[in-house]
Write a protein that holds these residues in place. Sequence first.
Motif, mmCIF file in Angstrom:
data_model
loop_
_atom_site.group_PDB
_atom_site.id
_atom_site.type_symbol
_atom_site.label_atom_id
_atom_site.label_comp_id
_atom_site.label_asym_id
_atom_site.label_seq_id
_atom_site.Cartn_x
_atom_site.Cartn_y
_atom_site.Cartn_z
ATOM 1 N N LEU A 61 0.716 -1.381 -0.072
ATOM 2 C CA LEU A 61 0.025 -0.027 -0.092
ATOM 3 C C LEU A 61 0.993 1.279 0.037
ATOM 4 N N PRO A 62 0.345 2.324 -0.764
ATOM 5 C CA PRO A 62 1.058 3.551 -0.666
ATOM 6 C C PRO A 62 1.328 4.252 0.660
ATOM 7 N N GLN A 63 2.591 4.803 0.899
ATOM 8 C CA GLN A 63 2.960 5.395 2.082
ATOM 9 C C GLN A 63 2.884 7.071 2.074
ATOM 10 N N PRO A 64 2.589 7.678 2.857
ATOM 11 C CA PRO A 64 2.837 9.303 2.689
ATOM 12 C C PRO A 64 4.415 9.611 2.492
ATOM 13 N N ILE A 65 4.356 10.517 1.652
ATOM 14 C CA ILE A 65 5.711 10.988 1.391
ATOM 15 C C ILE A 65 6.231 12.024 2.530
ATOM 16 N N LEU A 66 7.502 11.642 2.927
ATOM 17 C CA LEU A 66 8.190 12.271 4.164
ATOM 18 C C LEU A 66 8.490 13.720 3.851
ATOM 19 N N SER A 67 8.460 14.511 4.781
ATOM 20 C CA SER A 67 8.866 16.039 4.615
ATOM 21 C C SER A 67 10.373 16.126 4.385
ATOM 22 N N GLN A 68 10.822 17.242 3.897
ATOM 23 C CA GLN A 68 12.225 17.281 3.615
ATOM 24 C C GLN A 68 12.998 17.565 4.917
#
Length: 124
Positions: free
Chosen positions: A96-103
């Motif tokens: 399942l897709p995961q949220p993109i982490l912040s810089q």
Amino acid sequence: MHGFILFFSPLGIIHHQQNYSLPSYYYSHLEKEEKQTTLLIKLTETLKPNDFQYRFYGKVIRLGQKKSEGKILVGIIRDNLKQVPNTGDLILTPMLPQPILSQTNTGGFDFKKYLSQIKIHDQL
């Protein structure tokens, strides 16, 4: 003057719905409904690879048995690949897709914000 403001108010609402709201068949809405999930993704654009993985933008086609859509960032680990993936290839995965982490770099380029602007919110 008031007529001018009222004229643009409905246009602003329509613009927001078309550009910022996700449709009901967007994969993140359907994830909650599907119990046994497989994700079918078409690789749509090749990005610069790094030392560990090939990277692509992808388009979600199906989630489980339901037609879906949405853009996603796809990373494919280089280890043990017999063939390099290409734009246009289809991927079927139980992940399942995961949220993109912040810089994490202070003052650095905010990749998450950039991806959000092009309607990519998750990664695989």
